[in-house]
Design a protein around this motif. Structure first.
Motif, PDB file in Angstrom:
ATOM      1  N   ILE A  31       0.970  -1.089   0.081  1.00  0.00           N
ATOM      2  CA  ILE A  31       0.118  -0.156   0.159  1.00  0.00           C
ATOM      3  C   ILE A  31       0.816   1.222  -0.043  1.00  0.00           C
ATOM      4  CG2 ILE A  31      -1.802   1.148   1.156  1.00  0.00           C
ATOM      5  CD1 ILE A  31      -2.470  -1.509   2.507  1.00  0.00           C
ATOM      6  N   ARG A  32       0.485   2.061  -1.091  1.00  0.00           N
ATOM      7  CA  ARG A  32       1.487   3.342  -1.202  1.00  0.00           C
ATOM      8  C   ARG A  32       0.583   4.504  -0.843  1.00  0.00           C
ATOM      9  NH1 ARG A  32       6.294   1.907  -4.063  1.00  0.00           N
ATOM     10  NH2 ARG A  32       6.101  -0.381  -4.724  1.00  0.00           N
ATOM     11  N   HIS A  33       0.637   5.188   0.184  1.00  0.00           N
ATOM     12  CA  HIS A  33      -0.019   6.414   0.541  1.00  0.00           C
ATOM     13  C   HIS A  33       0.518   7.558  -0.047  1.00  0.00           C
ATOM     14  CE1 HIS A  33      -2.163   3.965   3.802  1.00  0.00           C
ATOM     15  NE2 HIS A  33      -0.943   3.399   4.149  1.00  0.00           N
ATOM     16  N   VAL A  42       6.586  11.035  -4.830  1.00  0.00           N
ATOM     17  CA  VAL A  42       7.031  10.196  -3.845  1.00  0.00           C
ATOM     18  C   VAL A  42       6.153   9.797  -2.869  1.00  0.00           C
ATOM     19  CG1 VAL A  42       8.572  10.502  -1.673  1.00  0.00           C
ATOM     20  CG2 VAL A  42       9.127  11.434  -3.837  1.00  0.00           C
ATOM     21  N   ALA A  43       6.069   8.665  -2.364  1.00  0.00           N
ATOM     22  CA  ALA A  43       4.882   8.344  -1.247  1.00  0.00           C
ATOM     23  C   ALA A  43       5.306   8.770   0.031  1.00  0.00           C
ATOM     24  CB  ALA A  43       5.040   6.727  -1.165  1.00  0.00           C
ATOM     25  N   ALA A  44       3.942   9.185   0.679  1.00  0.00           N
ATOM     26  CA  ALA A  44       4.172   9.758   1.989  1.00  0.00           C
ATOM     27  C   ALA A  44       4.623   8.391   3.198  1.00  0.00           C
ATOM     28  CB  ALA A  44       2.937  10.377   2.681  1.00  0.00           C
ATOM     29  N   ALA A  45       4.150   7.417   2.754  1.00  0.00           N
ATOM     30  CA  ALA A  45       4.378   6.107   3.467  1.00  0.00           C
ATOM     31  C   ALA A  45       4.033   4.822   2.589  1.00  0.00           C
ATOM     32  CB  ALA A  45       3.415   6.209   4.745  1.00  0.00           C
ATOM     33  N   VAL A  46       4.730   3.822   2.931  1.00  0.00           N
ATOM     34  CA  VAL A  46       4.526   2.720   2.293  1.00  0.00           C
ATOM     35  C   VAL A  46       4.256   1.478   3.141  1.00  0.00           C
ATOM     36  CG1 VAL A  46       5.586   1.092   0.692  1.00  0.00           C
ATOM     37  CG2 VAL A  46       5.942   3.226   0.237  1.00  0.00           C
ATOM     38  N   ASN A 143       4.542   3.205  -9.885  1.00  0.00           N
ATOM     39  CA  ASN A 143       4.678   3.108  -8.410  1.00  0.00           C
ATOM     40  C   ASN A 143       5.821   4.198  -7.846  1.00  0.00           C
ATOM     41  OD1 ASN A 143       3.092   0.985  -8.314  1.00  0.00           O
ATOM     42  ND2 ASN A 143       4.523  -0.491  -8.484  1.00  0.00           N
ATOM     43  N   VAL A 144       5.398   4.770  -6.757  1.00  0.00           N
ATOM     44  CA  VAL A 144       6.496   5.709  -6.341  1.00  0.00           C
ATOM     45  C   VAL A 144       6.916   5.134  -4.739  1.00  0.00           C
ATOM     46  CG1 VAL A 144       5.493   7.514  -7.458  1.00  0.00           C
ATOM     47  CG2 VAL A 144       4.719   7.244  -5.255  1.00  0.00           C
ATOM     48  N   ALA A 168      13.385  -2.883  -1.660  1.00  0.00           N
ATOM     49  CA  ALA A 168      12.368  -3.249  -2.639  1.00  0.00           C
ATOM     50  C   ALA A 168      11.582  -4.389  -1.747  1.00  0.00           C
ATOM     51  CB  ALA A 168      12.750  -3.913  -3.878  1.00  0.00           C
ATOM     52  N   VAL A 169      10.657  -5.028  -2.367  1.00  0.00           N
ATOM     53  CA  VAL A 169       9.899  -6.027  -1.615  1.00  0.00           C
ATOM     54  C   VAL A 169       9.663  -7.168  -2.680  1.00  0.00           C
ATOM     55  CG1 VAL A 169       8.907  -4.832   0.078  1.00  0.00           C
ATOM     56  CG2 VAL A 169       7.424  -4.966  -2.248  1.00  0.00           C
TER      57      VAL A 169
END
Length: 171
Positions: A31-33, A42-46, A143-144, A168-169
């Motif tokens: 989940i990319r917030h 840029v994501a605020a959170a991942v 995806n960011v 990475a995941v």
């Protein structure tokens, strides 16, 4: 005696709830917030579900791009921050591909920028971003990652302007 039973029941319930929580997220995607009210790439959170493994890439430095240049010259590595960042992100992309992953699997970048003498030793954030947006938040790779950018005094070779670590995941 009653207190012990309550404690055991409480901890048993906590264990059961955490198992249910893990099971509920086991098949979920990352989940990319996004940053609120922003399209900044840029994501605020991942968030990464427990079912995925985290892969930490070692920092990547600019590869030599022009063998005719002196190895102590920025021109050998792509010249400015933008050119060097493109080289570094391509190296990250290759390293990920070698282990069966891609840039879309990156959840976090830690970027180290050296001040550019041509910019009064300030870091070239514009040059970095011009390269970065070619790889993240694009139509083909939307995806960011979460990201940090730090200005540092220098790297092992004074010609280098950027080093990037990637996380990475893997599902």
């Amino acid at each position: 005696m009653l207190t012990s039973v309550i404690r055991i029941s409480f901890f048993g319930l906590c264990g059961l709830l955490s198992t249910v929580n893990i099971a509920a997220h086991a098949g979920d995607d990352v989940i990319r917030h996004r940053i609120a009210n922003s399209n900044f790439p840029v994501a605020a959170a991942v968030e990464v579900p427990a079912s995925m493994s985290i892969v930490y890439l070692s920092g990547k430095l600019p590869p030599i791009q022009d063998l005719t240049q002196d190895k102590n010259s920025p021109l050998a590595y792509g010249g400015d921050t933008k050119g060097q960042t493109i080289g570094v992100l391509k190296a990250i992309e290759k390293s990920l591909k070698d282990i069966g992953l891609g840039l879309g699997d990156v959840i976090k970048l830690q970027v180290f920028l050296v001040g550019d003498p041509a910019l009064n030793n300030e870091m070239d954030m514009d040059g970095f971003m011009a390269a970065y947006i070619q790889f993240f938040g694009t139509k083909t790779q939307p995806n960011v990652p979460a990201r940090s950018v730090l200005k540092i005094a220098g790297l092992a070779n004074s010609a280098w302007r950027v080093e990037i670590e990637a996380t990475a995941v893997r599902k």
